[in-house]
Design a protein around this motif. Structure first.
Motif, short mmCIF file in Angstrom:
data_model
loop_
_atom_site.label_atom_id
_atom_site.label_comp_id
_atom_site.label_asym_id
_atom_site.label_seq_id
_atom_site.Cartn_x
_atom_site.Cartn_y
_atom_site.Cartn_z
N UNK A 174 63.38 42.44 2.51
CA UNK A 174 63.27 41.34 3.46
C UNK A 174 63.06 41.90 4.87
N UNK A 175 62.47 41.08 5.73
CA UNK A 175 62.24 41.43 7.13
C UNK A 175 63.10 40.53 8.00
N UNK A 176 63.84 41.11 8.91
CA UNK A 176 64.60 40.30 9.87
C UNK A 176 63.63 39.83 10.94
N UNK A 177 63.39 38.53 11.00
CA UNK A 177 62.47 37.99 11.99
C UNK A 177 63.17 37.66 13.29
N UNK A 178 64.48 37.43 13.22
CA UNK A 178 65.34 37.30 14.39
C UNK A 178 66.59 38.11 14.07
N UNK A 179 66.89 39.14 14.84
CA UNK A 179 68.06 39.97 14.54
C UNK A 179 69.35 39.18 14.73
N UNK A 180 70.44 39.74 14.24
CA UNK A 180 71.75 39.11 14.40
C UNK A 180 71.98 38.79 15.88
N UNK A 181 72.29 37.53 16.13
CA UNK A 181 72.41 37.01 17.49
C UNK A 181 73.65 36.12 17.57
N UNK A 182 74.36 36.19 18.69
CA UNK A 182 75.49 35.29 18.90
C UNK A 182 74.98 33.89 19.17
N UNK A 183 75.66 32.90 18.60
CA UNK A 183 75.31 31.51 18.81
C UNK A 183 76.57 30.68 18.97
N UNK A 184 76.43 29.37 19.11
CA UNK A 184 77.58 28.51 19.37
C UNK A 184 78.55 28.40 18.18
N UNK A 185 78.10 28.76 16.97
CA UNK A 185 78.98 28.65 15.79
C UNK A 185 79.42 30.00 15.25
N UNK A 186 78.94 31.08 15.85
CA UNK A 186 79.24 32.42 15.38
C UNK A 186 78.02 33.30 15.57
N UNK A 187 77.58 33.96 14.49
CA UNK A 187 76.38 34.79 14.56
C UNK A 187 75.36 34.30 13.54
N UNK A 188 74.09 34.53 13.85
CA UNK A 188 73.04 34.11 12.93
C UNK A 188 71.89 35.10 12.97
N UNK A 189 71.06 35.04 11.94
CA UNK A 189 69.81 35.79 11.92
C UNK A 189 68.82 35.00 11.09
N UNK A 190 67.55 35.30 11.29
CA UNK A 190 66.49 34.74 10.46
C UNK A 190 65.87 35.88 9.68
N UNK A 191 65.58 35.62 8.40
CA UNK A 191 64.96 36.63 7.56
C UNK A 191 63.81 36.03 6.77
N UNK A 192 62.81 36.86 6.55
CA UNK A 192 61.71 36.50 5.65
C UNK A 192 61.88 37.39 4.44
N UNK A 193 62.15 36.76 3.29
CA UNK A 193 62.32 37.51 2.05
C UNK A 193 61.00 38.13 1.63
N UNK A 194 61.05 39.11 0.76
CA UNK A 194 59.84 39.79 0.30
C UNK A 194 58.84 38.82 -0.34
N UNK A 195 59.34 37.71 -0.90
CA UNK A 195 58.45 36.71 -1.51
C UNK A 195 57.90 35.71 -0.50
N UNK A 196 58.28 35.86 0.78
CA UNK A 196 57.77 34.99 1.84
C UNK A 196 58.70 33.87 2.27
N UNK A 197 59.78 33.63 1.54
CA UNK A 197 60.72 32.56 1.91
C UNK A 197 61.41 32.90 3.22
N UNK A 198 61.53 31.90 4.11
CA UNK A 198 62.22 32.08 5.38
C UNK A 198 63.56 31.37 5.36
N UNK A 199 64.63 32.09 5.70
CA UNK A 199 65.98 31.54 5.66
C UNK A 199 66.74 31.94 6.92
#
Length: 132
Positions: free
Chosen positions: A84-109
């Motif tokens: 998977x590719x991290x499209x947004x690295x781990x970042x602090x947000x209002x609820x804790x931490x988050x990141x965006x990833x694109x899985x090898x099959x193309x799914x974005x989560x």
């Protein structure tokens, strides 16, 4: 690594107009509601409603779901090992931490590690036993 909760994303122009139908359909009230940048968010049942102007919602449209995890650091290792590719690295947000990833099959989560207060509410809300 276990996913604690998964939300399907729903896109709406106005959060207050979207919630009454979802409350009726799920039989629940929102268990999370906040503003992040220029969008309003509400979690209700298994939905995460992202509301606001189309151009602002479009900034988050690359992810089809939001998954809550207990350990974002451990998750990153699993994602990387799976290609998977991290499209947004781990970042602090209002609820804790988050990141965006694109899985090898193309799914974005979006993956979220909630802060202790929200995690406690999540576990109470879903009746999931605490981790060992």
């Amino acid at each position: 690594m276990t996913i604690l909760k998964t939300y399907a994303r729903l896109w709406a122009d106005d959060l207050d107009r979207a919630l009454p139908l979802l409350e009726r359909l799920t039989g629940e009230q929102p268990h999370l509601r906040l503003t992040f940048e220029a969008v309003a968010l509400a979690a209700i049942g298994d939905f995460l409603v992202v509301a606001g102007p189309v151009e602002e919602r479009a900034k988050y449209a690359h992810a089809s779901a939001t998954a809550v995890v207990r350990d974002l650091d451990a998750l990153q290792e699993i994602l990387k090992a799976a290609g998977a590719t991290l499209t947004t690295p781990a970042t602090e947000g209002p609820t804790g931490r988050f990141l965006y990833a694109r899985h090898a099959d193309g799914a974005g989560v979006e993956y979220v590690e909630w802060n202790a207060e929200l995690l406690g509410r999540l576990l109470a809300h879903t009746s999931e036993p605490p981790a060992e």
